[in-house]
Design a protein around this motif. Structure first.
Motif, short mmCIF file in Angstrom:
data_model
loop_
_atom_site.label_atom_id
_atom_site.label_comp_id
_atom_site.label_asym_id
_atom_site.label_seq_id
_atom_site.Cartn_x
_atom_site.Cartn_y
_atom_site.Cartn_z
N ILE A 187 0.84 -1.20 0.00
CA ILE A 187 0.00 0.00 0.00
C ILE A 187 0.87 1.25 0.00
CG2 ILE A 187 -1.67 1.32 1.36
CD1 ILE A 187 -2.87 -1.38 2.20
N GLU A 188 1.95 1.23 0.80
CA GLU A 188 2.86 2.39 0.83
C GLU A 188 3.53 2.59 -0.52
OE1 GLU A 188 5.45 1.56 4.11
OE2 GLU A 188 4.09 2.47 5.57
N ALA A 189 3.92 1.50 -1.18
CA ALA A 189 4.53 1.61 -2.50
C ALA A 189 3.54 2.19 -3.51
CB ALA A 189 5.02 0.23 -2.97
N ALA A 190 2.30 1.76 -3.43
CA ALA A 190 1.27 2.28 -4.34
C ALA A 190 1.04 3.77 -4.09
CB ALA A 190 -0.04 1.50 -4.17
N ILE A 191 1.05 4.17 -2.83
CA ILE A 191 0.88 5.59 -2.50
C ILE A 191 2.04 6.40 -3.05
CG2 ILE A 191 0.89 7.24 -0.57
CD1 ILE A 191 -0.77 5.17 0.99
N THR A 192 3.26 5.89 -2.90
CA THR A 192 4.44 6.58 -3.42
C THR A 192 4.35 6.75 -4.94
OG1 THR A 192 5.73 5.58 -1.65
CG2 THR A 192 6.96 6.55 -3.47
N LYS A 193 3.95 5.69 -5.63
CA LYS A 193 3.80 5.77 -7.08
C LYS A 193 2.77 6.82 -7.47
CE LYS A 193 4.98 1.11 -8.63
NZ LYS A 193 4.43 -0.13 -9.21
N LEU A 194 1.65 6.83 -6.78
CA LEU A 194 0.60 7.80 -7.08
C LEU A 194 1.07 9.23 -6.83
CD1 LEU A 194 -2.60 6.02 -5.72
CD2 LEU A 194 -2.05 6.54 -8.09
N GLN B 292 4.15 10.30 -7.04
CA GLN B 292 5.07 10.65 -8.12
C GLN B 292 4.30 11.00 -9.39
OE1 GLN B 292 7.58 7.20 -8.37
NE2 GLN B 292 8.98 7.93 -6.79
N ARG B 293 3.25 10.24 -9.68
CA ARG B 293 2.44 10.54 -10.88
C ARG B 293 1.77 11.90 -10.76
NH1 ARG B 293 -1.63 5.89 -12.15
NH2 ARG B 293 -2.31 7.47 -13.64
N VAL B 294 1.26 12.20 -9.57
CA VAL B 294 0.62 13.50 -9.36
C VAL B 294 1.64 14.62 -9.55
CG1 VAL B 294 -0.39 14.99 -7.57
CG2 VAL B 294 -1.23 12.67 -7.87
N GLU B 295 2.83 14.43 -9.01
CA GLU B 295 3.88 15.44 -9.13
C GLU B 295 4.27 15.68 -10.59
OE1 GLU B 295 8.47 16.08 -7.64
OE2 GLU B 295 7.13 14.85 -6.44
N THR B 296 4.50 14.60 -11.34
CA THR B 296 4.89 14.77 -12.74
C THR B 296 3.77 15.39 -13.56
OG1 THR B 296 4.23 12.50 -13.25
CG2 THR B 296 6.55 12.86 -12.76
N MET B 297 2.54 14.98 -13.29
CA MET B 297 1.41 15.54 -14.05
C MET B 297 1.21 17.02 -13.72
SD MET B 297 -1.33 12.47 -14.10
CE MET B 297 -2.08 12.75 -15.69
N SER B 298 1.44 17.40 -12.47
CA SER B 298 1.29 18.82 -12.12
C SER B 298 2.40 19.64 -12.77
CB SER B 298 1.29 19.01 -10.60
OG SER B 298 2.51 18.60 -10.05
N LEU B 299 3.61 19.07 -12.85
CA LEU B 299 4.70 19.77 -13.55
C LEU B 299 4.38 19.93 -15.03
CD1 LEU B 299 7.90 18.20 -11.96
CD2 LEU B 299 7.15 20.57 -11.79
#
Length: 156
Positions: free
Chosen positions: A78-85, A87-94
């Motif tokens: 679950i923690e790994a999935a949260i970390t991936k999400l 990162q995706r949010v960060e890249t998409m916001s950039l």
């Protein structure tokens, strides 16, 4: 709480009845096939899961906590999935920020309208950079006169 206990008793009784009926049918089948009947110990072995279920229900009733059955996702997953999400949010916001920032800037305008195409051609020839990196096919056709008329040592 009363309803829960009634329901648990119902589930236990239902499972017990199913196992007993199956045991009786198996015994009838064995007798019809000319084999020995199964012993009561076999029935007790088959009723073991019901006894386990009853113990589980009693434990849940005492503690007030229900234990989940089967495998659930682990904390690490679950923690790994949260970390991936994240990162995706960060890249998409950039990416969204970059898109927003570049909305008002026409990146090719100065190259076409304000910079003499001969300067770009001289730079391209001097540093061995293909002209295709600077000008699209349409622009190469438009500025063909500059490409043909300029040499590497041309000065403005």
């Amino acid at each position: 709480m009363e309803w829960i206990k009634e329901h648990q008793a119902y589930l236990l009784e239902e499972q017990t009845q199913k196992i007993k009926k199956k045991f009786e049918k198996d015994n009838e089948k064995r007798v019809a096939d000319g084999e020995k009947e199964m012993k009561v110990t076999e029935l007790n072995e088959r009723l073991e899961p019901v006894k386990e279920m009853e113990k589980k229900f009693n434990k849940e009733n005492k503690t007030g906590k229900v234990e989940a059955e089967g495998k659930g996702p682990t904390v690490e997953k679950i923690e790994a999935a949260i970390t991936k999400l994240e990162q995706r949010v960060e890249t998409m916001s950039l990416q969204a920020q970059d898109k927003e920032d570049n909305k008002e800037v026409a990146l090719g305008t100065s190259k076409i309208n304000y910079i003499d195409p001969r300067l770009t051609v001289v730079f391209s020839k001097k540093f061995n950079v293909p002209i295709e990196k600077f000008f699209s096919k349409a622009l190469r056709e438009k500025f063909e006169w500059a490409i043909k008329s300029v040499e590497e040592d041309w000065e403005f």
